[in-house]
Design an enzyme around this catalytic site. Structure first.
Site, PDB file in Angstrom:
ATOM      1  CG  HIS A 207      31.088  11.831  -8.927  1.00  0.00           C
ATOM      2  ND1 HIS A 207      30.656  10.550  -8.675  1.00  0.00           N
ATOM      3  CD2 HIS A 207      30.215  12.345  -9.825  1.00  0.00           C
ATOM      4  CE1 HIS A 207      29.559  10.316  -9.383  1.00  0.00           C
ATOM      5  NE2 HIS A 207      29.264  11.389 -10.087  1.00  0.00           N
ATOM      6  CB  CYS A 240      22.793  14.645 -12.653  1.00  0.00           C
ATOM      7  SG  CYS A 240      21.916  15.427 -11.281  1.00  0.00           S
TER       8      CYS A 240
END
Ligand code: ZN
Length: 302
Positions: A207, A240
């Site tokens: 990822h 994030c």
């Protein structure tokens, strides 16, 4: 260079991408974009995240989004939902998730910021998740597997311990996440050379974020280690919330372009994913960050 004939790209824009957009996106728009992504040919799409809506209000409609996607496309695509704890995993299973991405960070501080749990507590809950999973595939996703915004560079031995812990209790797959998008190919090589040696039969998934423009180089490095599954986001969305400054994932359309030009099949319709990336940017009123979607004429591949 050792290259595969085919790679699998897992589309994470509806989760990693949308969760980092502060302006509320309507459920209808999320579903519309998922419908368009399905038409591009993905086998797997990470559709949403079952996390505390107080922490991330954008994901409050997780069940509705997932149920709708399943109703329309269950025969074509597997839908993944992210969870950080047992309650989230239970909700994802109830809503019909085909797979769960259960996230544990390699860094104690990042894990706490992300989940309000210690790593040990997260793993203990993962044991419970594996007990209730039945036919749902459980993906053990190691966040900050290379770099952490709080702890700096992560020692690969830490990741080895986590992989061992996840597999021991029933993880079906292991995802390695460069959450901050700051890892370089030498770090990818260092981590993968250890992991592939220790766990030769585990099909790792990468990822990748592209904060420093090293995302595609990291993919290339991983291909050489036999990794052939990657998580990316259409239009290069992503980030994030607890990794300050992290930029988006590699744009899916950029990875599709690179793979096709290298003679590696993806199963994704290139012209279609370019259109969807542009549509996402327009609809959400965000700038296009991917390379290929910004080109006015795309003489790229199929
Ligand atoms: Zn991410």
């Amino acid at each position: 260079m050792k290259l595969p004939k085919k790679v699998e790209i897992i589309e994470v824009c509806p989760r990693d991408g949308f969760q980092n957009i502060k302006t509320p996106i309507s459920t209808e728009t999320k579903i519309e974009i998922i419908n368009k992504l399905v038409d591009c040919g993905f086998n797997w799409i990470e559709a949403t995240s079952f996390i505390n809506p107080k922490a991330i209000p954008q994901m409050a409609d997780a069940a509705e989004v997932l149920k709708n996607a399943k109703e329309k496309h269950a025969d074509k695509v597997g839908f993944i939902a992210l969870a950080l704890n047992l309650i989230g995993a239970q909700r994802a299973i109830e809503a019909g998730a085909d797979a769960i991405t259960y996230v544990v960070s390699a860094s104690e501080k990042h894990n706490f910021e992300n989940t309000r749990r210690t790593i040990d507590q997260s793993i203990n809950e993962f044991i419970q998740v594996c007990k209730i999973k039945e036919n749902v595939k459980v993906r053990f996703s190691i966040a900050t597997a290379l770099e952490c915004p709080f702890a700096g560079t992560i020692d690969p031995s830490r990741v080895v311990q986590l992989v061992e812990a996840g597999l021991a209790v029933g993880a079906d797959e292991v995802v390695l996440a460069d959450t901050t998008g700051t890892a370089n190919p030498v770090q990818i090589e260092a981590l993968l050379s250890i992991l592939i040696f220790r766990f030769p039969k585990v099909p790792f998934i990468l990822h990748i974020h592209d904060t420093q423009g090293m995302g595609l180089a990291n993919v290339l490095t991983a291909l050489d280690f036999g990794i052939n599954r990657f998580e990316t986001a259409a239009a290069g969305l992503g980030g994030c919330p607890y990794a300050p400054g992290a930029a988006g994932n590699i744009a899916t359309e950029d990875l599709v372009n690179m793979m096709h030009k290298m003679g590696i099949a993806t199963g994704i319709d290139y012209a279609n994913i370019i259109d969807v990336a542009r549509y996402i940017a327009k609809k959400l009123e965000i700038p296009l960050v991917g390379h290929m979607a910004r080109l006015t004429s795309c003489q790229a591949s199929n």
